[in-house]
Design a protein around this motif. Sequence first.
Motif, PDB file in Angstrom:
ATOM      1  N   VAL A   1       2.730  -6.572   2.823  1.00 56.24           N
ATOM      2  CA  VAL A   1       3.175  -5.558   3.791  1.00 56.24           C
ATOM      3  C   VAL A   1       2.118  -4.457   3.881  1.00 56.24           C
ATOM      4  CG1 VAL A   1       5.636  -6.093   3.517  1.00 56.24           C
ATOM      5  CG2 VAL A   1       4.585  -4.421   1.993  1.00 56.24           C
ATOM      6  N   ALA A   2       0.866  -4.876   3.899  1.00 56.13           N
ATOM      7  CA  ALA A   2      -0.284  -3.973   3.824  1.00 56.13           C
ATOM      8  C   ALA A   2      -1.481  -4.727   4.408  1.00 56.13           C
ATOM      9  CB  ALA A   2      -0.531  -3.608   2.359  1.00 56.13           C
TER      10      ALA A   2
ATOM     11  N   ASP B   1       0.881  -1.186   0.000  1.00 58.13           N
ATOM     12  CA  ASP B   1       0.000   0.000   0.000  1.00 58.13           C
ATOM     13  C   ASP B   1       0.914   1.231   0.000  1.00 58.13           C
ATOM     14  OD1 ASP B   1       0.889  -0.497   2.604  1.00 58.13           O
ATOM     15  OD2 ASP B   1      -0.925   0.283   3.544  1.00 58.13           O
TER      16      ASP B   1
ATOM     17  N   ASP C   1       7.403   3.491   3.491  1.00 55.23           N
ATOM     18  CA  ASP C   1       8.244   2.328   3.827  1.00 55.23           C
ATOM     19  C   ASP C   1       8.035   1.217   2.808  1.00 55.23           C
ATOM     20  OD1 ASP C   1       5.648   2.029   4.968  1.00 55.23           O
ATOM     21  OD2 ASP C   1       6.383   0.481   6.313  1.00 55.23           O
ATOM     22  N   ASP C   2       6.806   1.093   2.264  1.00 57.78           N
ATOM     23  CA  ASP C   2       6.586   0.152   1.160  1.00 57.78           C
ATOM     24  C   ASP C   2       7.538   0.486   0.014  1.00 57.78           C
ATOM     25  OD1 ASP C   2       3.459  -0.948   1.703  1.00 57.78           O
ATOM     26  OD2 ASP C   2       3.910   1.039   2.463  1.00 57.78           O
TER      27      ASP C   2
ATOM     28  N   ASP D   1       8.275  -2.223   6.251  1.00 59.87           N
ATOM     29  CA  ASP D   1       8.060  -3.181   5.170  1.00 59.87           C
ATOM     30  C   ASP D   1       9.373  -3.676   4.570  1.00 59.87           C
ATOM     31  OD1 ASP D   1       5.470  -2.556   5.725  1.00 59.87           O
ATOM     32  OD2 ASP D   1       5.122  -1.373   3.915  1.00 59.87           O
TER      33      ASP D   1
ATOM     34  N   ASN E   1      -1.665  -2.479   9.669  1.00 60.51           N
ATOM     35  CA  ASN E   1      -2.007  -3.419   8.589  1.00 60.51           C
ATOM     36  C   ASN E   1      -3.075  -4.422   9.026  1.00 60.51           C
ATOM     37  OD1 ASN E   1      -0.212  -2.258   6.830  1.00 60.51           O
ATOM     38  ND2 ASN E   1       1.404  -3.781   7.144  1.00 60.51           N
TER      39      ASN E   1
ATOM     40  N   ASN F   1      -2.462   2.664   3.336  1.00 66.47           N
ATOM     41  CA  ASN F   1      -1.899   3.969   3.689  1.00 66.47           C
ATOM     42  C   ASN F   1      -2.593   5.101   2.948  1.00 66.47           C
ATOM     43  OD1 ASN F   1       0.173   3.139   5.477  1.00 66.47           O
ATOM     44  ND2 ASN F   1       1.405   2.487   3.732  1.00 66.47           N
TER      45      ASN F   1
HETATM   46 CA    CA Z   1       2.736  -0.955   4.038  1.00 66.54          CA
END
Ligand code: CA
Length: 317
Positions: free
Chosen positions: A129-130, A11, A15-16, A249, A171, A40
Amino acid sequence: MARRKLILDVDTGTDDAVAVMLAALHPALDLVGCTTVNGNVEVQYCTDNTLRVLDHVGRPDVPVHEGLARPLVRPDFPIPRAVRDLAGQIHGRTLPVPLSARRKADASAVEFLIETYRSTTDEITLVPVAPLTNIAAALTLYPRLVDRVPEIVIMGGGHEIGNITPSAEFNIWGDPEAAAIVFAAKFRKITLVPLDATHRALVSYDDCERLRALGTPAGRAAADFIGHRIQVHDEIQRMAVAGTTPVHDAVCVGYLVDPAIITTRRLHVAVETTGTLTVGRTIIDTHFRGGQEPQCDVAFEADARRFMALLLETFAR
Ligand code: CA
Ligand code: BDR
């Protein structure tokens, strides 16, 4: 040695974005595709940001498949404005890298996940990672996904630490029903990287300057994204050490190439979906009180030096 294949569910997000660059540029990794999801920022911005970041680091070949715009069940999402404002401060709506010239892929995220795992004999690690909306939807349509995914590496949850409520991490809180489905599914291997670990791999302003000094598009972008995170964290959610930020992430991607970046314990994890004060909490059974078979390798520690060394080495390319 064969490169490790992965799909990143993101998302994007500051950091993603660092996770995407790490996955796209590390020579031991083969990023098969990115899928995006509401989190996010609204999903269309996550998609746009992911395309921007991939193109910026010279990987316009990696497809980006847009996923779900709402959590599975909750009517009170997309994430309420007050929370978006918080996430908005940390992530911004649009990342400061140029607009991509290409479009998202035709297939949706859920179609891509199902078709890829149905048709391949390759081992492709899945790294969400979301919020876990896309993964739960894919599992619901294609339950055999659990046998096809060799390992799922999830950034989410917290035992000692919450970030969006005193009890919950963003998340998991963003789609608790989806997370409950994913943790209850019988994946071959689940690795969970919660806040307890990501808050150990803090990145400082000095680290940002070392990234910037690399002089590469990835190094400069990482310095910008992480520097912005530090500034906002110092203002609204200060870390144990001022002037630092977690880059949650990217720790998951780092683990794929250097497993010693995290230290795990094998424990049972469930997700609270009904508690008024605790919705979205990961219940990590650290003392084996629930009698359920542990199904996750949960990271409680992370090695900040190793993590930073990996970012520097990879973004120097
Ligand atoms: Ca994320
Ligand atoms: C997680 O929430 C998001 O804001 C970040 O991108 C990360 O995936 C941390 O709680």
